[in-house]
Design an enzyme around this catalytic site. Sequence first.
Site, PDB file in Angstrom:
ATOM      1  N   ARG A 255       0.877  -1.216   0.112  1.00  0.00           N
ATOM      2  CA  ARG A 255      -0.087   0.223  -0.008  1.00  0.00           C
ATOM      3  C   ARG A 255       0.787   1.322  -0.074  1.00  0.00           C
ATOM      4  O   ARG A 255       1.948   1.220   0.661  1.00  0.00           O
ATOM      5  CB  ARG A 255      -0.952  -0.058   1.377  1.00  0.00           C
ATOM      6  CG  ARG A 255      -2.158  -0.727   1.261  1.00  0.00           C
ATOM      7  CD  ARG A 255      -3.160  -0.167  -0.007  1.00  0.00           C
ATOM      8  NE  ARG A 255      -4.323  -1.080   0.090  1.00  0.00           N
ATOM      9  CZ  ARG A 255      -4.450  -2.110  -1.056  1.00  0.00           C
ATOM     10  NH1 ARG A 255      -3.657  -2.111  -1.826  1.00  0.00           N
ATOM     11  NH2 ARG A 255      -5.623  -2.778  -1.186  1.00  0.00           N
ATOM     12  N   HIS A 303      -1.180  -0.228 -10.224  1.00  0.00           N
ATOM     13  CA  HIS A 303      -1.933  -1.194  -9.433  1.00  0.00           C
ATOM     14  C   HIS A 303      -2.275  -2.265 -10.092  1.00  0.00           C
ATOM     15  O   HIS A 303      -3.610  -2.605 -10.206  1.00  0.00           O
ATOM     16  CB  HIS A 303      -3.228  -0.272  -8.502  1.00  0.00           C
ATOM     17  CG  HIS A 303      -3.485  -1.083  -7.537  1.00  0.00           C
ATOM     18  ND1 HIS A 303      -3.989  -0.585  -6.239  1.00  0.00           N
ATOM     19  CD2 HIS A 303      -3.667  -2.534  -7.291  1.00  0.00           C
ATOM     20  CE1 HIS A 303      -4.206  -1.322  -5.418  1.00  0.00           C
ATOM     21  NE2 HIS A 303      -4.059  -2.541  -5.958  1.00  0.00           N
TER      22      HIS A 303
HETATM   23  P1  NDP Z   1      -2.285 -10.999   4.515  1.00  0.00           P
HETATM   24  O1  NDP Z   1      -3.442 -10.598   5.426  1.00  0.00           O
HETATM   25  O2  NDP Z   1      -2.429 -12.453   3.813  1.00  0.00           O
HETATM   26  O3  NDP Z   1      -0.910 -10.888   5.029  1.00  0.00           O
HETATM   27  C1  NDP Z   1      -0.257  -9.538   5.747  1.00  0.00           C
HETATM   28  C2  NDP Z   1       0.957  -9.876   6.059  1.00  0.00           C
HETATM   29  O4  NDP Z   1       1.738  -8.682   6.630  1.00  0.00           O
HETATM   30  C3  NDP Z   1       1.052 -10.914   7.111  1.00  0.00           C
HETATM   31  O5  NDP Z   1       2.309 -11.705   7.074  1.00  0.00           O
HETATM   32  C4  NDP Z   1       1.258 -10.226   8.600  1.00  0.00           C
HETATM   33  O6  NDP Z   1       1.974 -10.560   9.605  1.00  0.00           O
HETATM   34  C5  NDP Z   1       2.067  -8.881   7.821  1.00  0.00           C
HETATM   35  N1  NDP Z   1       1.746  -7.694   8.809  1.00  0.00           N
HETATM   36  C6  NDP Z   1       0.638  -7.055   8.961  1.00  0.00           C
HETATM   37  N2  NDP Z   1       0.880  -6.050   9.789  1.00  0.00           N
HETATM   38  C7  NDP Z   1       2.036  -6.230  10.340  1.00  0.00           C
HETATM   39  C8  NDP Z   1       2.877  -5.270  11.190  1.00  0.00           C
HETATM   40  N3  NDP Z   1       2.398  -4.246  11.779  1.00  0.00           N
HETATM   41  N4  NDP Z   1       4.277  -5.714  11.352  1.00  0.00           N
HETATM   42  C9  NDP Z   1       4.629  -6.905  10.598  1.00  0.00           C
HETATM   43  N5  NDP Z   1       3.869  -7.563   9.782  1.00  0.00           N
HETATM   44  C10 NDP Z   1       2.881  -7.218   9.475  1.00  0.00           C
HETATM   45  O7  NDP Z   1      -2.231 -10.266   3.126  1.00  0.00           O
HETATM   46  P2  NDP Z   1      -1.914 -10.504   1.702  1.00  0.00           P
HETATM   47  O8  NDP Z   1      -0.706 -11.090   1.595  1.00  0.00           O
HETATM   48  O9  NDP Z   1      -2.979 -11.259   0.976  1.00  0.00           O
HETATM   49  O10 NDP Z   1      -1.827  -9.045   0.950  1.00  0.00           O
HETATM   50  C11 NDP Z   1      -0.945  -7.817   1.466  1.00  0.00           C
HETATM   51  C12 NDP Z   1      -1.249  -6.820   0.950  1.00  0.00           C
HETATM   52  O11 NDP Z   1      -0.853  -6.585  -0.487  1.00  0.00           O
HETATM   53  C13 NDP Z   1      -2.755  -6.173   0.675  1.00  0.00           C
HETATM   54  O12 NDP Z   1      -3.042  -5.906   2.350  1.00  0.00           O
HETATM   55  C14 NDP Z   1      -2.850  -5.331   0.185  1.00  0.00           C
HETATM   56  O13 NDP Z   1      -2.544  -3.909   0.479  1.00  0.00           O
HETATM   57  C15 NDP Z   1      -1.620  -5.489  -1.062  1.00  0.00           C
HETATM   58  N6  NDP Z   1      -2.546  -5.860  -2.485  1.00  0.00           N
HETATM   59  C16 NDP Z   1      -1.804  -5.515  -3.333  1.00  0.00           C
HETATM   60  C17 NDP Z   1      -2.031  -5.964  -4.840  1.00  0.00           C
HETATM   61  C18 NDP Z   1      -1.616  -5.348  -5.855  1.00  0.00           C
HETATM   62  O14 NDP Z   1      -2.125  -5.322  -6.968  1.00  0.00           O
HETATM   63  N7  NDP Z   1      -0.781  -4.208  -5.951  1.00  0.00           N
HETATM   64  C19 NDP Z   1      -3.031  -7.005  -4.886  1.00  0.00           C
HETATM   65  C20 NDP Z   1      -3.353  -7.450  -3.589  1.00  0.00           C
HETATM   66  C21 NDP Z   1      -3.301  -7.072  -2.394  1.00  0.00           C
HETATM   67  P3  NDP Z   1       1.148 -12.030  10.188  1.00  0.00           P
HETATM   68  O15 NDP Z   1       1.327 -13.085   9.174  1.00  0.00           O
HETATM   69  O16 NDP Z   1       2.193 -12.306  11.345  1.00  0.00           O
HETATM   70  O17 NDP Z   1      -0.025 -11.650  10.748  1.00  0.00           O
HETATM   71  C1  OXD Z   2      -5.616  -4.883  -3.644  1.00  0.00           C
HETATM   72  C2  OXD Z   2      -5.831  -5.545  -4.862  1.00  0.00           C
HETATM   73  O1  OXD Z   2      -5.992  -5.108  -2.410  1.00  0.00           O
HETATM   74  O2  OXD Z   2      -5.709  -5.122  -5.918  1.00  0.00           O
HETATM   75  O3  OXD Z   2      -4.751  -4.057  -3.614  1.00  0.00           O
HETATM   76  O4  OXD Z   2      -6.289  -6.710  -4.677  1.00  0.00           O
END
Ligand code: NDP
Ligand code: OXD
Length: 340
Positions: A255, A303
């Site tokens: 993000r 994105h």
């Molecule tokens: P998940 O919810 O599966 O995983 C999030 C990860 O971030 C987990 O490993 C979590 O740790 C870690 N995390 C969260 N908060 C913290 C913190 N404060 N400190 C350290 N680690 C933290 O998310 P996804 O992998 O599915 O997606 C991640 C992000 O990617 C989404 O939230 C979105 O913003 C972005 N995204 C972007 C896309 C794009 O096209 N650019 C498409 C889809 C998503 P833990 O495992 O320990 O809980």
């Molecule tokens: C996001 C997506 O969450 O594109 O960023 O799925």
Amino acid sequence: MLHRSRPARAARELTAIAGTCANAAMRKPAVVIRSEPHRRQWWKETLGGLLPEFGVFLLEEDERAYEPRDVEYVVAWNPPLGMFARFPNLKGVLSIGAGVSHILKDPHYPRGVPLIRTVGEPFRVRMAEYVTLHVLRHHRRLADVQAAHRQCAWTQHLTPLASETTVGVMGLGALGSAAARALAALRYRVHGWSRTGRPLDGVRVFAGPEQLQAFLCEVAILVVLLPHTPDTENILCARTLSMLQDGACLINAGRGECVNDDDLLAALDSGKLSAATLDVFRQEPLPALHPFWQHPKILVTCHTAAAVDPRVGGRIIANNLRAAARGEQLPDLVNLERGY
Ligand code: NDP
Ligand code: OXD
């Protein structure tokens, strides 16, 4: 005259009430969609086809065609603040995306309503492709190769082996773990960082704020796949960027809010960072005058790393919605306390 018309009026009223009841009984539960304008019709047609047992409407365009009290599910990307409060009988919200900060930014999100994100296997594969593409691009110095080509200069850029290159992945969830695995398969030295530090094969995992510096200090290419929460906002700032290897590269597909824009520009200008690939931004679309567009060391992608579109995501969303309606267990339910 007045007296004589009373039975007729009562009959008319009774017919109207009966009609309303019959309409209500015939009305299908409603699904309302709010997405980016250019994809709305596409979402409506896709979900309408996949969910014939629901009435499927667009939030604004079809406003006169549905009753707010009939709306049971909302499928949304970046909905307007206050939208959820319009629907008193909401049973579930489906995020058009794996991220949910675009929904939870609404302070009136009804906390008792389940929120389901969209993260099927196709999006894990897409994210792994995107990250691999850009890690390789930075590692094999593709920008320098292209610049040499433009000048007809026979320059051989020698690069370290993947096994000598540390790639750090921040966030090891559905997407981060898929990316980390793909990089490990290419023999990169992969370090990962998450909140809980859950182990991951082939990855040296660091956990929480206490291990952030130890995680960052060896990283040559940093991949951000964190959600936006109060804890991750501006987590990459002047202080943390300075912990990376000199000349490190950044890939942000998590993000925009996770990175401080000004500190990133300063780190690129000072040479602390040598390049950045950015897929996500505080404001999307990225405004035309934003300095990221023109910066020579930044590649902007719009994105698209693993964005959810109706063709690939429609089926996943329809299946999740139907599972929610049947009261089945939902694997991609968001933990509203954690915010991801
Ligand atoms: P998940 O919810 O599966 O995983 C999030 C990860 O971030 C987990 O490993 C979590 O740790 C870690 N995390 C969260 N908060 C913290 C913190 N404060 N400190 C350290 N680690 C933290 O998310 P996804 O992998 O599915 O997606 C991640 C992000 O990617 C989404 O939230 C979105 O913003 C972005 N995204 C972007 C896309 C794009 O096209 N650019 C498409 C889809 C998503 P833990 O495992 O320990 O809980
Ligand atoms: C996001 C997506 O969450 O594109 O960023 O799925």
